[in-house]
Scaffold this motif. Sequence first.
Motif, PDB file in Angstrom:
ATOM      1  N   SER A 192       4.257  20.042  17.102  1.00 37.98           N
ATOM      2  CA  SER A 192       4.025  21.055  18.127  1.00 37.98           C
ATOM      3  C   SER A 192       4.976  20.858  19.292  1.00 37.98           C
ATOM      4  CB  SER A 192       2.572  20.998  18.610  1.00 37.98           C
ATOM      5  OG  SER A 192       2.283  19.730  19.183  1.00 37.98           O
ATOM      6  N   ARG A 193       5.403  19.614  19.542  1.00 35.16           N
ATOM      7  CA  ARG A 193       6.346  19.352  20.632  1.00 35.16           C
ATOM      8  C   ARG A 193       7.671  20.072  20.380  1.00 35.16           C
ATOM      9  NH1 ARG A 193       8.120  15.243  24.195  1.00 35.16           N
ATOM     10  NH2 ARG A 193       9.579  16.341  25.565  1.00 35.16           N
ATOM     11  N   ALA A 194       8.071  20.181  19.123  1.00 33.77           N
ATOM     12  CA  ALA A 194       9.307  20.888  18.801  1.00 33.77           C
ATOM     13  C   ALA A 194       9.204  22.352  19.190  1.00 33.77           C
ATOM     14  CB  ALA A 194       9.618  20.759  17.311  1.00 33.77           C
ATOM     15  N   VAL A 195       8.030  22.955  18.994  1.00 32.86           N
ATOM     16  CA  VAL A 195       7.823  24.335  19.422  1.00 32.86           C
ATOM     17  C   VAL A 195       7.951  24.429  20.937  1.00 32.86           C
ATOM     18  CG1 VAL A 195       6.142  26.221  19.558  1.00 32.86           C
ATOM     19  CG2 VAL A 195       6.372  24.908  17.449  1.00 32.86           C
ATOM     20  N   ASP A 196       7.387  23.452  21.643  1.00 30.49           N
ATOM     21  CA  ASP A 196       7.480  23.445  23.108  1.00 30.49           C
ATOM     22  C   ASP A 196       8.933  23.419  23.572  1.00 30.49           C
ATOM     23  OD1 ASP A 196       4.736  23.374  23.128  1.00 30.49           O
ATOM     24  OD2 ASP A 196       4.602  21.214  23.473  1.00 30.49           O
ATOM     25  N   VAL A 197       9.761  22.665  22.860  1.00 31.56           N
ATOM     26  CA  VAL A 197      11.179  22.588  23.227  1.00 31.56           C
ATOM     27  C   VAL A 197      11.856  23.940  23.029  1.00 31.56           C
ATOM     28  CG1 VAL A 197      13.402  21.588  22.585  1.00 31.56           C
ATOM     29  CG2 VAL A 197      11.397  20.127  22.796  1.00 31.56           C
ATOM     30  N   GLN A 198      11.566  24.617  21.926  1.00 31.23           N
ATOM     31  CA  GLN A 198      12.142  25.942  21.683  1.00 31.23           C
ATOM     32  C   GLN A 198      11.704  26.915  22.778  1.00 31.23           C
ATOM     33  OE1 GLN A 198      14.241  26.779  19.215  1.00 31.23           O
ATOM     34  NE2 GLN A 198      13.705  25.784  17.302  1.00 31.23           N
ATOM     35  N   ILE A 199      10.441  26.831  23.179  1.00 32.19           N
ATOM     36  CA  ILE A 199       9.935  27.688  24.243  1.00 32.19           C
ATOM     37  C   ILE A 199      10.681  27.407  25.540  1.00 32.19           C
ATOM     38  CG2 ILE A 199       7.929  28.138  25.710  1.00 32.19           C
ATOM     39  CD1 ILE A 199       7.610  29.469  23.045  1.00 32.19           C
ATOM     40  N   THR A 200      10.888  26.126  25.844  1.00 32.08           N
ATOM     41  CA  THR A 200      11.610  25.748  27.063  1.00 32.08           C
ATOM     42  C   THR A 200      13.017  26.335  27.063  1.00 32.08           C
ATOM     43  OG1 THR A 200      10.351  23.698  27.309  1.00 32.08           O
ATOM     44  CG2 THR A 200      12.489  23.801  28.411  1.00 32.08           C
ATOM     45  N   ARG A 201      13.697  26.280  25.907  1.00 35.39           N
ATOM     46  CA  ARG A 201      15.047  26.840  25.818  1.00 35.39           C
ATOM     47  C   ARG A 201      15.035  28.346  26.012  1.00 35.39           C
ATOM     48  NH1 ARG A 201      16.883  24.166  20.281  1.00 35.39           N
ATOM     49  NH2 ARG A 201      17.741  26.265  20.071  1.00 35.39           N
ATOM     50  N   LEU A 202      14.027  29.022  25.456  1.00 34.24           N
ATOM     51  CA  LEU A 202      13.915  30.469  25.632  1.00 34.24           C
ATOM     52  C   LEU A 202      13.699  30.824  27.098  1.00 34.24           C
ATOM     53  CD1 LEU A 202      11.814  32.045  22.721  1.00 34.24           C
ATOM     54  CD2 LEU A 202      14.059  32.750  23.545  1.00 34.24           C
ATOM     55  N   LEU A 216       7.105  34.610  29.499  1.00 37.07           N
ATOM     56  CA  LEU A 216       6.713  33.712  28.409  1.00 37.07           C
ATOM     57  C   LEU A 216       5.835  32.606  28.992  1.00 37.07           C
ATOM     58  CD1 LEU A 216       6.791  32.849  25.517  1.00 37.07           C
ATOM     59  CD2 LEU A 216       9.095  31.958  25.849  1.00 37.07           C
ATOM     60  N   GLN A 217       4.531  32.797  28.887  1.00 32.51           N
ATOM     61  CA  GLN A 217       3.588  31.912  29.556  1.00 32.51           C
ATOM     62  C   GLN A 217       2.812  31.045  28.575  1.00 32.51           C
ATOM     63  OE1 GLN A 217       1.089  34.078  32.281  1.00 32.51           O
ATOM     64  NE2 GLN A 217       2.818  34.986  33.379  1.00 32.51           N
ATOM     65  N   THR A 218       2.386  29.875  29.071  1.00 30.80           N
ATOM     66  CA  THR A 218       1.577  28.947  28.292  1.00 30.80           C
ATOM     67  C   THR A 218       0.098  29.252  28.504  1.00 30.80           C
ATOM     68  OG1 THR A 218       3.243  27.204  28.557  1.00 30.80           O
ATOM     69  CG2 THR A 218       1.026  26.515  27.918  1.00 30.80           C
ATOM     70  N   VAL A 219      -0.641  29.270  27.421  1.00 34.42           N
ATOM     71  CA  VAL A 219      -2.107  29.335  27.488  1.00 34.42           C
ATOM     72  C   VAL A 219      -2.587  27.941  27.097  1.00 34.42           C
ATOM     73  CG1 VAL A 219      -4.201  30.448  26.639  1.00 34.42           C
ATOM     74  CG2 VAL A 219      -2.077  31.769  26.828  1.00 34.42           C
ATOM     75  N   TRP A 220      -2.955  27.157  28.076  1.00 31.92           N
ATOM     76  CA  TRP A 220      -3.211  25.742  27.863  1.00 31.92           C
ATOM     77  C   TRP A 220      -4.281  25.515  26.805  1.00 31.92           C
ATOM     78  CZ3 TRP A 220       0.517  22.976  29.530  1.00 31.92           C
ATOM     79  CH2 TRP A 220       1.230  23.389  30.661  1.00 31.92           C
ATOM     80  N   GLY A 221      -3.954  24.612  25.870  1.00 33.54           N
ATOM     81  CA  GLY A 221      -4.861  24.266  24.800  1.00 33.54           C
ATOM     82  C   GLY A 221      -4.882  25.257  23.664  1.00 33.54           C
ATOM     83  N   GLU A 222      -4.110  26.354  23.784  1.00 29.15           N
ATOM     84  CA  GLU A 222      -4.138  27.380  22.742  1.00 29.15           C
ATOM     85  C   GLU A 222      -2.750  27.702  22.189  1.00 29.15           C
ATOM     86  OE1 GLU A 222      -6.594  30.808  23.452  1.00 29.15           O
ATOM     87  OE2 GLU A 222      -7.666  29.780  25.061  1.00 29.15           O
ATOM     88  N   GLY A 223      -1.829  28.098  23.049  1.00 28.60           N
ATOM     89  CA  GLY A 223      -0.507  28.485  22.559  1.00 28.60           C
ATOM     90  C   GLY A 223       0.302  29.177  23.635  1.00 28.60           C
ATOM     91  N   TYR A 224       0.947  30.295  23.265  1.00 28.28           N
ATOM     92  CA  TYR A 224       1.834  31.004  24.189  1.00 28.28           C
ATOM     93  C   TYR A 224       1.599  32.509  24.108  1.00 28.28           C
ATOM     94  CZ  TYR A 224       4.293  26.558  24.448  1.00 28.28           C
ATOM     95  OH  TYR A 224       4.594  25.235  24.633  1.00 28.28           O
ATOM     96  N   VAL A 225       1.992  33.204  25.171  1.00 26.55           N
ATOM     97  CA  VAL A 225       1.845  34.649  25.202  1.00 26.55           C
ATOM     98  C   VAL A 225       3.094  35.246  25.845  1.00 26.55           C
ATOM     99  CG1 VAL A 225       0.628  34.535  27.425  1.00 26.55           C
ATOM    100  CG2 VAL A 225       0.406  36.580  25.972  1.00 26.55           C
ATOM    101  N   LEU A 226       3.549  36.384  25.319  1.00 28.42           N
ATOM    102  CA  LEU A 226       4.685  37.108  25.890  1.00 28.42           C
ATOM    103  C   LEU A 226       4.157  38.358  26.576  1.00 28.42           C
ATOM    104  CD1 LEU A 226       7.804  37.395  26.136  1.00 28.42           C
ATOM    105  CD2 LEU A 226       7.715  38.797  24.052  1.00 28.42           C
TER     106      LEU A 226
END
Length: 229
Positions: A192-202, A216-226
């Motif tokens: 999941s950390r790899a996904v976080d890195v891709q999100i950071t780059r985006l 591109l926001q984080t929903v803590w404990g769940e995922g991401y939302v655009l």
Amino acid sequence: MDQAEPHILVVDDDERIRTLLARFLTGQSCRVTTAEDAGDAAAKMAAISFDLLVVDVMMPGQDGFEFVAGLRQRQNHVPVILLTARGEAEDRIRGLETGADDYLPKPFEPRELTLRINAILKRAAQPAPAPPTQIIRFGDFAFDLVRGELKRDGHIVPLTTGEAQLLRILGRTPGATVPRAALSEPGTTAESRAVDVQITRLRRKIESDPRNPRYLQTVWGEGYVLWLE
């Protein structure tokens, strides 16, 4: 291989590994060219167009991280899989931050490399199905869900294949939270950390303040939302 005879460049200073990978990938219906270091790879890339690069991290002179970072700075977005003899998370995350599409710690099974190559080439060649509205807009940006093309004020914003796929997934259901698991590479064991890195780059590409994202926001404990605004 699902793509007909993809041309792959293997970059590794170890002649034995170059030979073994070339022999194996050729047996998997690939065309293979090898290079012994970053300089040799750059020279061959100037004359030949490759579908994917397999690049060793630990090379004399310019290492794999620096080589990939240089490609991305020159707006070259050919897919890259990094090979690393070190399995530390920091090294893998650094590889993704430089713009690599995937990483594979040594030692590895050649079949696993084949699966990862297949996943990347399939994603690049076969865009995911798009909803009726193919273009989504947020701020100054417009993203084509079919072509995986991001533009800002009419100018193309370069994306890696992984970044484009993340935007496709998030863009299919704007305003809805997408779990991290749904954003992981299909057929891989990406953390999941790899996904976080891709999100950071985006975020660095679409947000004026990546630390305080608007779209591109984080929903803590769940995922991401655009969010489309």
